[in-house]
Write a protein that holds these residues in place. Structure first.
Motif, PDB file in Angstrom:
ATOM      1  N   GLU A 179     -10.384  11.666  26.796  1.00  0.00           N
ATOM      2  CA  GLU A 179      -9.921  13.014  27.168  1.00  0.00           C
ATOM      3  C   GLU A 179      -8.890  13.562  26.198  1.00  0.00           C
ATOM      4  N   THR A 180      -8.490  12.762  25.196  1.00  0.00           N
ATOM      5  CA  THR A 180      -7.391  13.188  24.325  1.00  0.00           C
ATOM      6  C   THR A 180      -7.761  13.292  22.855  1.00  0.00           C
ATOM      7  N   LEU A 181      -8.849  12.631  22.423  1.00  0.00           N
ATOM      8  CA  LEU A 181      -9.162  12.526  21.005  1.00  0.00           C
ATOM      9  C   LEU A 181      -9.578  13.878  20.426  1.00  0.00           C
ATOM     10  N   HIS A 182      -8.923  14.251  19.314  1.00  0.00           N
ATOM     11  CA  HIS A 182      -9.244  15.497  18.618  1.00  0.00           C
ATOM     12  C   HIS A 182      -9.883  15.245  17.258  1.00  0.00           C
ATOM     13  N   TYR A 183      -9.626  14.079  16.692  1.00  0.00           N
ATOM     14  CA  TYR A 183     -10.105  13.774  15.340  1.00  0.00           C
ATOM     15  C   TYR A 183     -10.669  12.360  15.333  1.00  0.00           C
ATOM     16  N   LEU A 184     -11.908  12.210  14.857  1.00  0.00           N
ATOM     17  CA  LEU A 184     -12.534  10.895  14.760  1.00  0.00           C
ATOM     18  C   LEU A 184     -13.322  10.828  13.457  1.00  0.00           C
ATOM     19  N   ASN A 185     -12.958   9.873  12.606  1.00  0.00           N
ATOM     20  CA  ASN A 185     -13.663   9.680  11.346  1.00  0.00           C
ATOM     21  C   ASN A 185     -14.064   8.224  11.212  1.00  0.00           C
ATOM     22  N   LEU A 186     -15.367   7.970  11.298  1.00  0.00           N
ATOM     23  CA  LEU A 186     -15.941   6.634  11.118  1.00  0.00           C
ATOM     24  C   LEU A 186     -16.798   6.588   9.855  1.00  0.00           C
ATOM     25  N   GLY A 187     -16.582   7.533   8.937  1.00  0.00           N
ATOM     26  CA  GLY A 187     -17.415   7.632   7.750  1.00  0.00           C
ATOM     27  C   GLY A 187     -17.273   6.459   6.802  1.00  0.00           C
ATOM     28  N   SER A 188     -18.284   6.296   5.930  1.00  0.00           N
ATOM     29  CA  SER A 188     -18.292   5.289   4.869  1.00  0.00           C
ATOM     30  C   SER A 188     -18.061   3.881   5.396  1.00  0.00           C
ATOM     31  N   ASN A 189     -18.831   3.519   6.402  1.00  0.00           N
ATOM     32  CA  ASN A 189     -18.918   2.143   6.867  1.00  0.00           C
ATOM     33  C   ASN A 189     -20.377   1.705   6.745  1.00  0.00           C
ATOM     34  N   PHE A 190     -20.786   0.725   7.528  1.00  0.00           N
ATOM     35  CA  PHE A 190     -22.169   0.244   7.497  1.00  0.00           C
ATOM     36  C   PHE A 190     -22.755   0.300   8.910  1.00  0.00           C
ATOM     37  N   LEU A 191     -22.418   1.371   9.620  1.00  0.00           N
ATOM     38  CA  LEU A 191     -22.889   1.532  10.987  1.00  0.00           C
ATOM     39  C   LEU A 191     -24.354   1.932  10.989  1.00  0.00           C
ATOM     40  N   THR A 192     -25.106   1.341  11.895  1.00  0.00           N
ATOM     41  CA  THR A 192     -26.554   1.584  11.929  1.00  0.00           C
ATOM     42  C   THR A 192     -26.990   2.439  13.112  1.00  0.00           C
ATOM     43  N   GLY A 193     -26.126   2.600  14.084  1.00  0.00           N
ATOM     44  CA  GLY A 193     -26.514   3.385  15.251  1.00  0.00           C
ATOM     45  C   GLY A 193     -25.546   3.176  16.390  1.00  0.00           C
ATOM     46  N   PHE A 194     -26.039   3.411  17.600  1.00  0.00           N
ATOM     47  CA  PHE A 194     -25.215   3.369  18.800  1.00  0.00           C
ATOM     48  C   PHE A 194     -25.827   2.365  19.783  1.00  0.00           C
ATOM     49  N   GLU A 195     -24.956   1.559  20.334  1.00  0.00           N
ATOM     50  CA  GLU A 195     -25.433   0.626  21.348  1.00  0.00           C
ATOM     51  C   GLU A 195     -26.099   1.369  22.491  1.00  0.00           C
ATOM     52  N   GLU A 196     -25.512   2.516  22.807  1.00  0.00           N
ATOM     53  CA  GLU A 196     -26.127   3.405  23.803  1.00  0.00           C
ATOM     54  C   GLU A 196     -25.715   4.823  23.452  1.00  0.00           C
ATOM     55  N   LEU A 197     -26.638   5.601  22.917  1.00  0.00           N
ATOM     56  CA  LEU A 197     -26.327   6.955  22.499  1.00  0.00           C
ATOM     57  C   LEU A 197     -26.187   7.847  23.721  1.00  0.00           C
ATOM     58  N   PRO A 198     -25.014   8.442  23.939  1.00  0.00           N
ATOM     59  CA  PRO A 198     -24.858   9.323  25.092  1.00  0.00           C
ATOM     60  C   PRO A 198     -25.606  10.639  24.867  1.00  0.00           C
ATOM     61  N   VAL A 199     -25.885  11.321  25.948  1.00  0.00           N
ATOM     62  CA  VAL A 199     -26.572  12.615  25.847  1.00  0.00           C
ATOM     63  C   VAL A 199     -25.724  13.574  25.021  1.00  0.00           C
ATOM     64  N   VAL A 200     -24.407  13.575  25.281  1.00  0.00           N
ATOM     65  CA  VAL A 200     -23.450  14.390  24.546  1.00  0.00           C
ATOM     66  C   VAL A 200     -22.275  13.489  24.191  1.00  0.00           C
ATOM     67  N   LEU A 201     -21.690  13.680  23.014  1.00  0.00           N
ATOM     68  CA  LEU A 201     -20.514  12.894  22.643  1.00  0.00           C
ATOM     69  C   LEU A 201     -19.483  12.939  23.762  1.00  0.00           C
ATOM     70  N   PRO A 202     -18.896  11.821  24.131  1.00  0.00           N
ATOM     71  CA  PRO A 202     -18.104  11.759  25.363  1.00  0.00           C
ATOM     72  C   PRO A 202     -16.709  12.349  25.269  1.00  0.00           C
ATOM     73  N   TRP A 203     -16.199  12.606  24.042  1.00  0.00           N
ATOM     74  CA  TRP A 203     -14.804  13.033  23.907  1.00  0.00           C
ATOM     75  C   TRP A 203     -14.677  14.526  24.199  1.00  0.00           C
ATOM     76  N   THR A 204     -14.019  14.848  25.278  1.00  0.00           N
ATOM     77  CA  THR A 204     -14.018  16.214  25.795  1.00  0.00           C
ATOM     78  C   THR A 204     -13.199  17.183  24.956  1.00  0.00           C
ATOM     79  N   SER A 205     -12.265  16.675  24.128  1.00  0.00           N
ATOM     80  CA  SER A 205     -11.403  17.553  23.332  1.00  0.00           C
ATOM     81  C   SER A 205     -11.674  17.441  21.841  1.00  0.00           C
ATOM     82  N   LEU A 206     -12.736  16.737  21.454  1.00  0.00           N
ATOM     83  CA  LEU A 206     -12.977  16.430  20.045  1.00  0.00           C
ATOM     84  C   LEU A 206     -13.209  17.698  19.226  1.00  0.00           C
ATOM     85  N   GLU A 207     -12.503  17.784  18.075  1.00  0.00           N
ATOM     86  CA  GLU A 207     -12.625  18.937  17.197  1.00  0.00           C
ATOM     87  C   GLU A 207     -13.197  18.572  15.829  1.00  0.00           C
ATOM     88  N   ILE A 208     -12.815  17.419  15.296  1.00  0.00           N
ATOM     89  CA  ILE A 208     -13.339  16.965  14.011  1.00  0.00           C
ATOM     90  C   ILE A 208     -14.049  15.635  14.209  1.00  0.00           C
TER      91      ILE A 208
END
Length: 1024
Positions: free
Chosen positions: A551-580
């Motif tokens: 409910e608080t996250l505004h900025y999330l950067n997970l770029g330039s890693n080796f991520l392959t996907g999501f254990e469980e992809l939600p219908v919509v990203l769960p962070w209600t205040s996310l801006e970046i």
């Protein structure tokens, strides 16, 4: 005689008796008038008590005592002893919640002389016009009471007012006007209209009785009357936060005996110099002129203001040295001279400021060679030396600052190790050492700072292994920024069981060699900013990660890693205040994660995402500023609703996918686009004519598609267009030889129409009016073309810049520019069906560095005017029907490093110029009548058969200059550890590679402040 004595005794006795009765009556408290008591009780009933209605920590519900006994003894009520009427009502900070309307019984208290309703919540009530019934008011205080609307004209009937405070309400002065207010209320001594919208100039009408004038943030305009500083009784003058209010500080005559104690002109347009006579304001205690337009040197007389305890000169254009007399201000507690152009030594007289608690010198040009005097400032609690040219090791004198709580040394040239004595400064609350050259490990002593809330060490060269769990023992820590170092963080290895880790709000761990998500993130439900860019995190994003700062996250950067996907992809990203949100440069597969409506920047480029963009996915993103889905495997048609975001959308990058169909959008006149890149898809149809409404557009790249259209000359009306790339499409027809206006394409720096079917003659008249390629009018402070995508978020102010990208033919091959240099000027009209001669007018484009006219049907001679293109570095005229000799004037092109005239009908000797000695036979093949070095065919003149003289050192340096295109960087490869001067151009361009091999980069990008660069986007976050 006796009768006289008796009479005297009788009169005296009577007078004493009367005096006794008067004393007895006056000593009894006034009894509340019944009408007033009834009015007060009804007033109480019109409000409810709500603890959120007041912000004062000392607030309490005064009206709760009302109801029994004499109303004159109730909290906040005072009566007149003679009439028993209520004359003062103080309900400030009383938790009152409700509305105040015209029928309120408040207006029956007609004997009121003082009324205070400040710091309550009156539900956006308007001030009722019935306020005029309280005609005996001398003090009216309604500040921060949540009133709205216009100030009623009835206020003008309160002619006895001495104090009027309407501050902190969303009010408008409207038709009432400041002039009428000052003309009518002639008894005013204190006027506070802060945050009331006045929207006018300040009239030269002021009561000589004024002691306090506060007009902060009132939308004041024009020039201030100089006489305001000469009011005989004025002690407080606050005109701050009126951006359009100008003026200057007048001369202060010594005979005025000014009583001014506080002057605040911050965030206005005041300008000019500080007069030497400012030293005559002997009573001045606070001077705040930050964020103005003042210039010149500081007057020495500042040292005469010996009562000064607060001095803020930040964000002006002051220059020269800070005068030594500043040391005379021995009452000074707060000193901020940051963000000016001061130079010279920091005055050692600052040692005299024994009361100094706050000192900010940042963003100046001081010679900070000797800072030993800092060790004497034992009361200092706040020190900011950011960006002051501080070099060498962290000054050891700082270890004497035992009271220091806030220490900022960012953006200097500090090197050496992080000193272990920093752990002895036990009162430290915030440490910022970012953007320096500190090396070595983070000392263990840092973990002794149990009061530490903020630790910012990003963008240094710190190294070694560091236990992340050790930071979790700092229970007060709220912001931890370690990004952009050479640290290797260890997680989950502490021998101490961290039961309750601190609740972080900001966590920056970019490029920290993390191999997995830290476990302690599971408990971080208050995070607002999370940066894990550029690590080695593999596999799926775990399901529990969705709860991190949900409910608080505004900025999330997970770029330039080796991520392959999501254990469980939600219908919509769960962070209600996310801006970046950034997941760029990973190995993601599957469909796009759906953004929330709050998203402002959505970047998932350089992955293997597939499928179509769902029609509704982007339709609700009304605040979208940047959308980058480039370098994926997305298919389908482009969503038609995307143009509904054009009022806010600045960056649109969908390049290198598999989109098909038409470009469907219809842009309005409010279009905000700066960059559009739809290149390397299979888009068809025509270029939307509505793009002519996007007047902010600087870069348009539609290359490598199937667009069937003619040359879009109508784009010439765009006043800011710098890059136009339409290469490898199905454009046909001729380019109009006569531009509609002389201003068409006036800012154009790069145009690429190659690999189309354009016919007719080269556009000679356009060459005459492409002014940006002719005259160096650039005033950009950036090395690269970029769009300012900064925005004010709900919790953070994000200073962000998106760097433009382009693919251009250069040196006979396609090169991807991840960052287009601001100095790049290029014309590529190759591989079309242009005919006729090369016009002499092309020689007007004196700034171009790349010219490619190859593979057309051009005839005639090479114009000698090409020799005037003295910045030219690449010239390709191959594959035409050109004849005649190579002009000797081309020998003056000292920066020319690529030259190709193969497969023409040229003849005669090759110029014997230094640059031509670097070109091999391939540059001339297919011209059987050419002769001279390096060809085997000899010319008649034996000198022409000799190699040209060798290049001189400075010319060679010009050819391979890293500043020109960053070509030197090709030689350095992809090695890490480049110094800042080189990393500015690091990976600037490269031969095209499959996107699988486009690895992430992290470098220091200096553009006024340090920021972290991720592929094509750099974010610089600052707390608002």
């Amino acid at each position: 005689m006796g009768s006289v004595s008796a009479l005297y005794f009788s009169v005296t006795t009577s007078l004493l008796y009367l005096l006794f009765l008067f004393f007895l009556v006056s000593s009894v408290e006034a009894s509340c008038h019944p009408d007033d008591r009834s009015a007060l009780l009804q007033l109480k009933q019109s409000f409810v008590i709500n603890s959120f209605a007041s912000s004062n920590p000392e607030a309490y519900a005064k009206t709760e005592t009302w109801g029994s006994g004499d109303c004159c003894s109730w909290d906040g009520v005072k009566c007149d002893n003679g009439t028993s009427h209520v004359i003062s009502l103080d309900l400030g900070s009383s938790f009152l919640y409700g509305s105040l309307n015209s029928s309120s019984t408040l207006f029956r208290l007609v004997q009121l002389q003082s009324l205070n309703l400040s710091d309550n919540s009156l539900m956006n009530s308007e001030i009722p016009s019935e306020i005029r019934f309280l005609s005996r008011l001398k003090s009216l205080v309604l500040s921060y009471a949540n009133f709205s609307g216009q100030v009623p004209s009835g206020v003008l009937e309160l002619s006895e007012l001495e104090v009027l405070d309407l501050s902190g309400n969303p009010l408008k002065l409207g038709k009432l006007g400041l002039t009428s207010l000052l003309e009518k209320l002639t008894n005013l001594q204190a006027l506070n209209l802060a945050h009331v919208r006045i929207s006018s100039s300040i009239p030269p009408i002021f009561s000589p009785n004024l002691t306090s004038l506060i007009l902060s943030n009132c939308d004041l305009r024009g020039k201030i009357p100089p006489g305001i500083f000469e009011l005989p009784n004025l002690q407080i003058l606050k005109l701050d936060s009126n951006l359009e209010l100008g003026g200057y500080l007048p001369e202060i005559h010594d005979g005025n005996h000014s009583l001014l104690e506080l002057i605040s002109l911050a965030s206005t347009s005041f300008s000019g110099n500080l007069p030497e006579s400012i030293g005559n304001l002997k009573s001045l205690q606070q001077l705040d002129i930050r964020k103005c337009l003042f210039t010149g040197k500081l007057p020495y007389s500042l040292g005469n203001l010996t009562q000064l305890n607060y001095l803020n000169l930040a964000y002006n254009n002051f220059l020269g040295p800070v005068p030594l007399s500043i040391g005379n201000l021995n009452q000074l507690f707060y000193l901020d001279v940051s963000n000016n152009n001061f130079s010279g030594k920091i005055p050692s007289s600052l040692t005299n400021l024994t009361q100094l608690g706050f000192l900010s010198l940042k963003n100046n040009y001081f010679n900070t060679g000797n800072l030993s005097w800092l060790g004497t400032q034992t009361n200092l609690t706040y020190l900011d030396l950011s960006n002051t040219n501080l070099t060498g090791k962290i000054p050891s004198s700082l270890q004497n600052l035992t009271q220091i709580a806030y220490l900022y040394l960012k953006a200097n040239g500090l090197d050496g190790h992080f000193p272990p004595w920093i752990g002895n400064l036990r009162k430290l609350v915030e440490i910022t050492l970012s953007a320096n050259f500190l090396t070595g490990p983070v000392p263990e002593s840092i973990f002794k700072l149990q009061n530490l809330q903020v630790l910012d060490l990003q963008l240094n060269q710190l190294n070694g292994f560091l236990n992340l769990d050790s930071f979790l023992e700092l229970k007060n820590l709220t912001r931890l920024q370690l990004s952009g170092n050479n640290l290797s963080l260890l997680t989950g290895v502490s021998s101490i069981n961290i039961v309750t880790p601190p609740k972080l709000k900001l966590l920056g761990l970019a490029s920290c060699n993390l191999s997995r998500f830290p476990d302690f993130l599971r408990s971080q439900n208050e995070l607002e900013f999370l940066e894990l860019f550029g690590n080695k995190i593999h596999g799926l994003i775990p399901k529990w990660f969705w709860t991190v700062g949900k409910e608080t996250l505004h900025y999330l950067n997970l770029g330039s890693n080796f991520l392959t996907g999501f254990e469980e992809l939600p219908v919509v990203l769960p962070w209600t205040s996310l801006e970046i949100f950034s997941l760029e440069s990973n190995m993601l597969q599957g469909s796009l994660p759906h953004p929330r409506p709050s998203i402002v920047s959505y970047v998932v480029s350089n992955n293997s995402l597939s499928g179509e963009i769902p029609p509704t996915m982007l339709c609700n993103l009304s605040s979208l500023v940047a959308l980058d889905l480039s370098d994926n495997n997305l298919t389908g048609v482009l969503p038609r609703c995307l143009d509904s975001s054009s009022d806010s959308l600045i960056i649109l990058n969908l390049r290198n996918n598999h989109f098909s169909g038409d470009i469907p959008w219809s842009y309005s006149k409010s279009c905000a686009l700066w960059m559009m890149d739809l290149s390397q898809n299979q888009l068809q149809g025509t270029i939307p004519r509505s793009l002519a409404h996007c007047e902010m557009l600087e870069s348009l790249n539609l290359g490598n598609n199937l667009i069937n259209d003619s040359f879009p000359s109508w784009l010439g009306t765009l006043p800011n267009l710098k890059i136009l790339i339409l290469r490898a499409n199905e454009l046909g027809g001729a380019i109009d030889q006569k531009p509609q206006a002389k201003s068409e394409f006036s800012k154009l720096q790069v145009i690429d129409l190659s690999e189309n079917g354009l016919r007719g003659k080269l556009p000679s008249d356009y060459f005459k009016i492409w002014n940006a390629m002719q005259f160096d009018n650039t005033n950009s402070s950036s090395l690269y073309m970029n769009a300012n995508t900064s925005f004010q978020g709900t919790e953070f102010s994000f200073s962000t810049f998106y760097t433009y990208v382009a693919t251009l033919a250069n040196k006979g091959r396609d090169l991807d520019y991840d960052k287009v240099p601001d100095s790049l000027f290029a014309v590529d009209l190759s591989s079309n069906k242009f005919e006729g001669e090369i016009p002499e007018s092309i020689g007007k484009l004196k700034l171009i560095r790349v010219l490619n006219l190859s593979n057309n049907n051009l005839i005639g001679q090479i114009p000698s005017s090409l020799g005037e293109l003295t910045n030219l570095e690449s010239l390709d005229l191959s594959g035409n029907n050109l004849s005649g000799e190579i002009p000797q004037q081309l020998g003056s092109l000292n920066f020319l490093s690529h030259f190709n005239v193969s497969y023409n009908n040229l003849e005669g000797p090759i110029p014997r110029a230094q640059q031509f000695g670097t070109f091999n036979n391939d540059s001339y093949v297919g011209n059987s009548r050419l002769c001279g070095y390096p060809l085997s065919e000899k010319c008649g003149n034996t000198d022409e058969n000799l190699p040209p003289p060798p290049l001189e050192a400075e010319e060679d340096e010009g050819i391979w200059s890293g500043f020109k295109f960053g070509w030197k960087i090709v030689l350095t490869g992809y090695g890490a550890g480049l110094i800042i001067g080189i990393s500015l151009g690091y990976n600037n361009f490269r031969p095209r590679k499959p996107k699988r091999f486009r690895n992430w980069r992290a470098s220091n990008n200096w553009s006024g402040s340090f920021s972290f660069v991720w592929n094509k986007v750099s974010w610089n976050h600052t707390r608002s």
